[in-house]
Design a protein around this motif. Sequence first.
Motif, PDB file in Angstrom:
ATOM      1  N   LEU A 175       0.707  -1.685  -0.149  1.00 58.42           N
ATOM      2  CA  LEU A 175       0.337  -0.060  -0.116  1.00 58.42           C
ATOM      3  C   LEU A 175       0.769   1.402   0.157  1.00 58.42           C
ATOM      4  O   LEU A 175       0.328   2.156  -0.845  1.00 58.42           O
ATOM      5  CB  LEU A 175      -0.782  -0.220   1.187  1.00 58.42           C
ATOM      6  N   ASN A 176       2.028   1.193   0.208  1.00 57.60           N
ATOM      7  CA  ASN A 176       2.838   2.285   0.891  1.00 57.60           C
ATOM      8  C   ASN A 176       3.807   2.373  -0.583  1.00 57.60           C
ATOM      9  O   ASN A 176       5.273   3.085  -0.094  1.00 57.60           O
ATOM     10  CB  ASN A 176       3.890   2.104   1.959  1.00 57.60           C
ATOM     11  N   ASN A 177       3.836   1.528  -1.420  1.00 63.83           N
ATOM     12  CA  ASN A 177       4.742   1.300  -2.387  1.00 63.83           C
ATOM     13  C   ASN A 177       4.333   1.643  -3.881  1.00 63.83           C
ATOM     14  O   ASN A 177       3.127   1.512  -4.633  1.00 63.83           O
ATOM     15  CB  ASN A 177       5.132  -0.192  -2.543  1.00 63.83           C
ATOM     16  N   PRO A 178       4.925   3.238  -4.662  1.00 64.81           N
ATOM     17  CA  PRO A 178       4.315   3.080  -5.449  1.00 64.81           C
ATOM     18  C   PRO A 178       4.222   2.519  -6.722  1.00 64.81           C
ATOM     19  O   PRO A 178       3.414   3.412  -7.728  1.00 64.81           O
ATOM     20  CB  PRO A 178       5.329   4.842  -5.552  1.00 64.81           C
ATOM     21  N   TYR A 179       5.121   1.926  -6.583  1.00 61.74           N
ATOM     22  CA  TYR A 179       4.914   0.838  -7.976  1.00 61.74           C
ATOM     23  C   TYR A 179       4.749  -0.669  -7.487  1.00 61.74           C
ATOM     24  O   TYR A 179       4.471  -1.817  -8.068  1.00 61.74           O
ATOM     25  CB  TYR A 179       6.646   0.591  -8.048  1.00 61.74           C
ATOM     26  N   ARG A 180       3.018  -0.438  -6.845  1.00 61.64           N
ATOM     27  CA  ARG A 180       3.091  -1.465  -6.501  1.00 61.64           C
ATOM     28  C   ARG A 180       2.325  -2.251  -7.489  1.00 61.64           C
ATOM     29  O   ARG A 180       2.200  -2.411  -8.174  1.00 61.64           O
ATOM     30  CB  ARG A 180       2.182  -1.370  -4.820  1.00 61.64           C
ATOM     31  N   SER A 181       1.881  -3.921  -6.915  1.00 66.07           N
ATOM     32  CA  SER A 181       0.866  -4.572  -8.221  1.00 66.07           C
ATOM     33  C   SER A 181       0.171  -5.260  -7.531  1.00 66.07           C
ATOM     34  O   SER A 181       0.055  -6.201  -6.013  1.00 66.07           O
ATOM     35  CB  SER A 181       1.736  -5.768  -7.910  1.00 66.07           C
ATOM     36  N   SER A 182      -1.422  -4.692  -8.237  1.00 59.94           N
ATOM     37  CA  SER A 182      -2.744  -4.898  -6.866  1.00 59.94           C
ATOM     38  C   SER A 182      -2.562  -6.638  -7.387  1.00 59.94           C
ATOM     39  O   SER A 182      -3.755  -6.837  -6.892  1.00 59.94           O
ATOM     40  CB  SER A 182      -3.243  -4.118  -7.836  1.00 59.94           C
ATOM     41  N   LEU A 183      -2.355  -6.701  -8.224  1.00 62.62           N
ATOM     42  CA  LEU A 183      -2.574  -7.740  -8.810  1.00 62.62           C
ATOM     43  C   LEU A 183      -1.853  -9.244  -7.920  1.00 62.62           C
ATOM     44  O   LEU A 183      -2.424 -10.287  -7.186  1.00 62.62           O
ATOM     45  CB  LEU A 183      -2.126  -8.470 -10.442  1.00 62.62           C
ATOM     46  N   MET A 184      -0.475  -8.804  -7.369  1.00 67.97           N
ATOM     47  CA  MET A 184       0.069  -9.399  -5.877  1.00 67.97           C
ATOM     48  C   MET A 184      -0.767  -9.288  -5.003  1.00 67.97           C
ATOM     49  O   MET A 184      -1.197 -10.068  -4.602  1.00 67.97           O
ATOM     50  CB  MET A 184       1.208  -8.903  -6.112  1.00 67.97           C
ATOM     51  N   MET A 185      -0.939  -7.557  -4.532  1.00 65.29           N
ATOM     52  CA  MET A 185      -2.074  -8.042  -3.806  1.00 65.29           C
ATOM     53  C   MET A 185      -3.282  -8.549  -3.241  1.00 65.29           C
ATOM     54  O   MET A 185      -3.849  -8.831  -2.424  1.00 65.29           O
ATOM     55  CB  MET A 185      -2.442  -5.988  -3.457  1.00 65.29           C
ATOM     56  N   GLU A 186      -3.879  -8.693  -4.640  1.00 68.99           N
ATOM     57  CA  GLU A 186      -5.108  -9.323  -4.780  1.00 68.99           C
ATOM     58  C   GLU A 186      -4.999 -10.905  -4.540  1.00 68.99           C
ATOM     59  O   GLU A 186      -5.908 -10.928  -3.525  1.00 68.99           O
ATOM     60  CB  GLU A 186      -6.145  -9.200  -5.677  1.00 68.99           C
ATOM     61  N   ALA A 187      -3.966 -11.420  -4.465  1.00 66.56           N
ATOM     62  CA  ALA A 187      -3.558 -12.742  -4.544  1.00 66.56           C
ATOM     63  C   ALA A 187      -3.455 -13.354  -2.715  1.00 66.56           C
ATOM     64  O   ALA A 187      -4.153 -14.217  -2.078  1.00 66.56           O
ATOM     65  CB  ALA A 187      -1.823 -13.130  -4.637  1.00 66.56           C
ATOM     66  N   THR A 188      -2.598 -12.487  -2.503  1.00 68.08           N
ATOM     67  CA  THR A 188      -2.979 -12.324  -1.093  1.00 68.08           C
ATOM     68  C   THR A 188      -3.847 -12.044  -0.217  1.00 68.08           C
ATOM     69  O   THR A 188      -3.919 -12.522   0.982  1.00 68.08           O
ATOM     70  CB  THR A 188      -1.184 -11.097  -0.494  1.00 68.08           C
ATOM     71  N   ALA A 189      -4.286 -10.749  -0.542  1.00 69.91           N
ATOM     72  CA  ALA A 189      -5.921 -10.830  -0.072  1.00 69.91           C
ATOM     73  C   ALA A 189      -6.220 -12.579  -0.406  1.00 69.91           C
ATOM     74  O   ALA A 189      -7.389 -12.232   0.465  1.00 69.91           O
ATOM     75  CB  ALA A 189      -6.362  -9.688   0.033  1.00 69.91           C
ATOM     76  N   LEU A 190      -6.856 -12.802  -1.432  1.00 67.86           N
ATOM     77  CA  LEU A 190      -7.338 -14.141  -1.532  1.00 67.86           C
ATOM     78  C   LEU A 190      -7.202 -15.397  -0.711  1.00 67.86           C
ATOM     79  O   LEU A 190      -7.732 -16.013   0.046  1.00 67.86           O
ATOM     80  CB  LEU A 190      -7.202 -14.785  -2.505  1.00 67.86           C
ATOM     81  N   GLU A 191      -4.909 -15.100  -0.253  1.00 72.62           N
ATOM     82  CA  GLU A 191      -4.928 -16.346   1.167  1.00 72.62           C
ATOM     83  C   GLU A 191      -5.698 -16.455   2.070  1.00 72.62           C
ATOM     84  O   GLU A 191      -5.784 -17.015   2.621  1.00 72.62           O
ATOM     85  CB  GLU A 191      -3.363 -16.141   0.583  1.00 72.62           C
ATOM     86  N   ILE A 192      -5.582 -14.880   2.643  1.00 70.13           N
ATOM     87  CA  ILE A 192      -5.680 -14.817   3.289  1.00 70.13           C
ATOM     88  C   ILE A 192      -7.430 -15.322   3.772  1.00 70.13           C
ATOM     89  O   ILE A 192      -8.041 -15.525   5.023  1.00 70.13           O
ATOM     90  CB  ILE A 192      -5.669 -12.729   4.299  1.00 70.13           C
ATOM     91  N   LEU A 193      -8.345 -14.760   3.154  1.00 72.29           N
ATOM     92  CA  LEU A 193      -9.739 -14.688   3.028  1.00 72.29           C
ATOM     93  C   LEU A 193      -9.521 -16.615   3.004  1.00 72.29           C
ATOM     94  O   LEU A 193     -10.199 -16.612   3.932  1.00 72.29           O
ATOM     95  CB  LEU A 193     -10.556 -14.622   1.891  1.00 72.29           C
ATOM     96  N   ASN A 194      -8.831 -17.105   1.971  1.00 71.46           N
ATOM     97  CA  ASN A 194      -9.211 -18.486   1.993  1.00 71.46           C
ATOM     98  C   ASN A 194      -8.692 -19.395   3.398  1.00 71.46           C
ATOM     99  O   ASN A 194      -9.294 -20.007   3.898  1.00 71.46           O
ATOM    100  CB  ASN A 194      -8.282 -19.172   0.931  1.00 71.46           C
ATOM    101  N   ARG A 195      -7.310 -18.710   3.871  1.00 66.73           N
ATOM    102  CA  ARG A 195      -7.199 -19.716   5.148  1.00 66.73           C
ATOM    103  C   ARG A 195      -8.043 -19.098   6.390  1.00 66.73           C
ATOM    104  O   ARG A 195      -8.291 -19.870   7.251  1.00 66.73           O
ATOM    105  CB  ARG A 195      -5.638 -18.948   5.609  1.00 66.73           C
ATOM    106  N   PHE A 196      -8.336 -18.056   6.984  1.00 55.91           N
ATOM    107  CA  PHE A 196      -9.786 -18.002   7.790  1.00 55.91           C
ATOM    108  C   PHE A 196     -11.108 -18.223   7.431  1.00 55.91           C
ATOM    109  O   PHE A 196     -12.087 -18.900   8.531  1.00 55.91           O
ATOM    110  CB  PHE A 196     -10.279 -15.991   7.683  1.00 55.91           C
ATOM    111  N   MET A 197     -11.646 -18.665   5.911  1.00 53.58           N
ATOM    112  CA  MET A 197     -12.816 -19.352   5.952  1.00 53.58           C
ATOM    113  C   MET A 197     -12.563 -20.874   6.367  1.00 53.58           C
ATOM    114  O   MET A 197     -13.630 -21.572   7.131  1.00 53.58           O
ATOM    115  CB  MET A 197     -13.302 -19.083   4.994  1.00 53.58           C
ATOM    116  N   ILE A 198     -11.415 -21.298   5.898  1.00 53.81           N
ATOM    117  CA  ILE A 198     -11.007 -22.725   6.405  1.00 53.81           C
ATOM    118  C   ILE A 198     -11.228 -22.644   7.624  1.00 53.81           C
ATOM    119  O   ILE A 198     -11.660 -23.891   8.231  1.00 53.81           O
ATOM    120  CB  ILE A 198      -9.954 -23.231   6.104  1.00 53.81           C
TER     121      ILE A 198
END
Length: 318
Positions: A175-198
């Motif tokens: 979020l603090n990186n001006p060259y951020r990759s929103s695709l990589m961020m989405e992958a991490t967010a989905l991993e967090i969601l998957n982990r907590f749903m399980i």
Amino acid sequence: MGFDSLSVVYQHYLTQEPFSQQDENTYLLSAKAGSGNIKRVTTYSGIEIVYSQIKYSEPCSTFFASNIPIIELQFALSGARYVDISGQQYTLPTGQGALIMMRDFEAWFHPPAQENYTSFAIGIPISLFNYAGAQLATSQSIRFQDILGHCVFKPIIFQLDHRIRTMIDSLIGELNNPYRSSLMMEATALEILNRFMIQLFDLTPIPSGFSREDIRKLHTAREIMEACMVEPPSLLALSKQVGLNDFKLKKGFKALFGSTVFEYLRQFRLDNAMKLLRSQENNVTEAAIAVGYSNISAFSQQFYRKFGVKPSEMKKIY
């Protein structure tokens, strides 16, 4: 409701007094109210990733209402959050997280004055949550409508573990990186969601010959290895720590997580090394040592095998 509706809710909330929008991803707290800002990114699938660093100078209650349904993973990193949601008191102490669901709600936020409040949240489109629930669940319905029922607001509280905190820190860095990759961020967010749903809906498959308590112990073993990645315990020491014999530990870990204990550790170390190198704050040697490698040559070989790029080339890419 589509994810566009969720984006509208966040945008409306973050541009209300005492906040104002500074740029596409940053919202400032007014100087009269205190200091700090909120960073926000919306991913391709409509996930909202939000990081707040705020300190109010005086008590400053704010009101917000919406008829759009919301699902959010919230994480209290410092300070406490006090909210009155349609007459229901809600507090999230430091070090805890919550999966919250609400619709047709009215909320009063009561932030403490003269206290640093740091939080992280992932807003999840209803359609995405229902899709994930349909993919993960086999014998139960994991749908927003079924879980919330006739309630206006429902929180499911949990403790933060080391792995989740590492992933949150990675997203905060992006979020603090001006060259951020929103695709990589989405992958991490989905991993967090998957982990907590399980975890929260008890969706972990039970391998033959194992009990639900054995599964809990295997999750504990994984958390220990993640927390001690620099100096991990031996298999024998790990089995004693969690209360499983080494045969059950090895067999159960492979069945549950898809790899051996130390293969999982190797992948976890390399993922963390990648995050350190992408942040541009560590050179190759520092990153290798930080995740538990003493042999830099072996680290470079394993890094290249996993990611297809040499660690020394990461600065050129990012």
